[in-house]
Design a protein around this motif. Structure first.
Motif, short mmCIF file in Angstrom:
data_model
loop_
_atom_site.label_atom_id
_atom_site.label_comp_id
_atom_site.label_asym_id
_atom_site.label_seq_id
_atom_site.Cartn_x
_atom_site.Cartn_y
_atom_site.Cartn_z
N ARG A 139 0.85 -1.18 0.00
CA ARG A 139 0.00 0.00 0.00
C ARG A 139 0.88 1.23 0.00
NH1 ARG A 139 -1.15 1.87 5.76
NH2 ARG A 139 -2.69 3.26 4.86
N THR A 140 0.39 2.28 -0.62
CA THR A 140 1.11 3.54 -0.72
C THR A 140 0.21 4.64 -0.17
OG1 THR A 140 2.21 2.73 -2.71
CG2 THR A 140 2.30 5.08 -2.31
N TYR A 141 0.79 5.51 0.67
CA TYR A 141 0.00 6.60 1.22
C TYR A 141 0.93 7.77 1.52
CZ TYR A 141 1.82 5.05 5.74
OH TYR A 141 2.65 4.69 6.78
N ARG A 142 0.35 8.93 1.69
CA ARG A 142 1.13 10.12 2.06
C ARG A 142 1.17 10.24 3.57
NH1 ARG A 142 3.19 13.71 -1.23
NH2 ARG A 142 2.55 13.61 -3.39
N HIS A 143 2.34 10.59 4.09
CA HIS A 143 2.49 10.80 5.53
C HIS A 143 1.63 12.00 5.92
CE1 HIS A 143 4.28 11.89 9.38
NE2 HIS A 143 4.72 10.64 9.43
N PRO A 144 0.84 11.88 6.98
CA PRO A 144 -0.10 12.96 7.31
C PRO A 144 0.55 14.30 7.66
CG PRO A 144 -0.14 11.24 8.99
CD PRO A 144 0.72 10.74 7.87
N LYS A 201 5.36 13.09 2.67
CA LYS A 201 6.19 12.17 1.90
C LYS A 201 5.39 10.92 1.56
CE LYS A 201 10.43 9.51 2.06
NZ LYS A 201 11.65 9.19 2.78
N VAL A 202 5.61 10.37 0.37
CA VAL A 202 4.94 9.14 -0.04
C VAL A 202 5.63 7.97 0.66
CG1 VAL A 202 4.38 7.63 -1.97
CG2 VAL A 202 4.28 10.10 -2.26
N VAL A 203 4.84 7.18 1.37
CA VAL A 203 5.36 6.04 2.13
C VAL A 203 4.84 4.75 1.50
CG1 VAL A 203 5.45 4.96 4.41
CG2 VAL A 203 5.31 7.44 4.22
N HIS A 204 5.74 3.79 1.29
CA HIS A 204 5.38 2.48 0.76
C HIS A 204 5.48 1.46 1.88
CE1 HIS A 204 5.72 4.13 -3.28
NE2 HIS A 204 6.88 4.65 -2.90
N LYS A 205 4.41 0.72 2.11
CA LYS A 205 4.41 -0.32 3.13
C LYS A 205 3.94 -1.61 2.52
CE LYS A 205 4.33 1.70 7.57
NZ LYS A 205 4.19 1.28 8.93
N ALA A 206 4.47 -2.72 3.03
CA ALA A 206 4.05 -4.04 2.55
C ALA A 206 3.80 -4.92 3.76
CB ALA A 206 5.12 -4.65 1.66
N LYS A 207 2.79 -5.75 3.66
CA LYS A 207 2.47 -6.69 4.73
C LYS A 207 2.28 -8.06 4.10
CE LYS A 207 -0.58 -7.48 8.59
NZ LYS A 207 -0.04 -7.21 9.88
#
Length: 92
Positions: A26-31, A35-41
């Motif tokens: 998932r990709t989201y912007r830090h509130p 910055k665009v943050v990429h996370k994987a689970k």
């Protein structure tokens, strides 16, 4: 349609019997910083349809199957070897 959660991910491992490891990104912007943050689970997922490594799959939430498995592969969206869309069963 039911209210069970559905996620899309890529099969990372299929070395276990009837179980695959699916990595959901998932990709989201830090509130605060923007910055665009990429996370994987990674999820352990019950697999009755024999997925291969690299397949793009849709998984659905289910009742607990074992200690770590709470998801089931619903359908394969794209296969790795052909790298094309898989038609839905009702479209064939």
């Amino acid at each position: 349609m039911n209210t069970r959660r559905r996620l899309t991910g890529v099969v990372a491992s299929n070395k276990m019997t009837k179980t695959v490891i699916v990595e959901v990104s998932r990709t989201y912007r830090h509130p605060l910083y923007g910055k665009v943050v990429h996370k994987a689970k990674r999820f352990q997922v019950h697999d009755e349809i024999n997925c291969e490594v690299g397949d793009k799959v849709q998984i659905v939430e289910s009742k607990p199957i074992s200690k770590n498995k709470r998801w089931v592969v619903e359908k394969i969206l794209k296969t790795q070897e052909s790298d094309k869309e898989v038609p839905a069963p009702d479209e064939v």
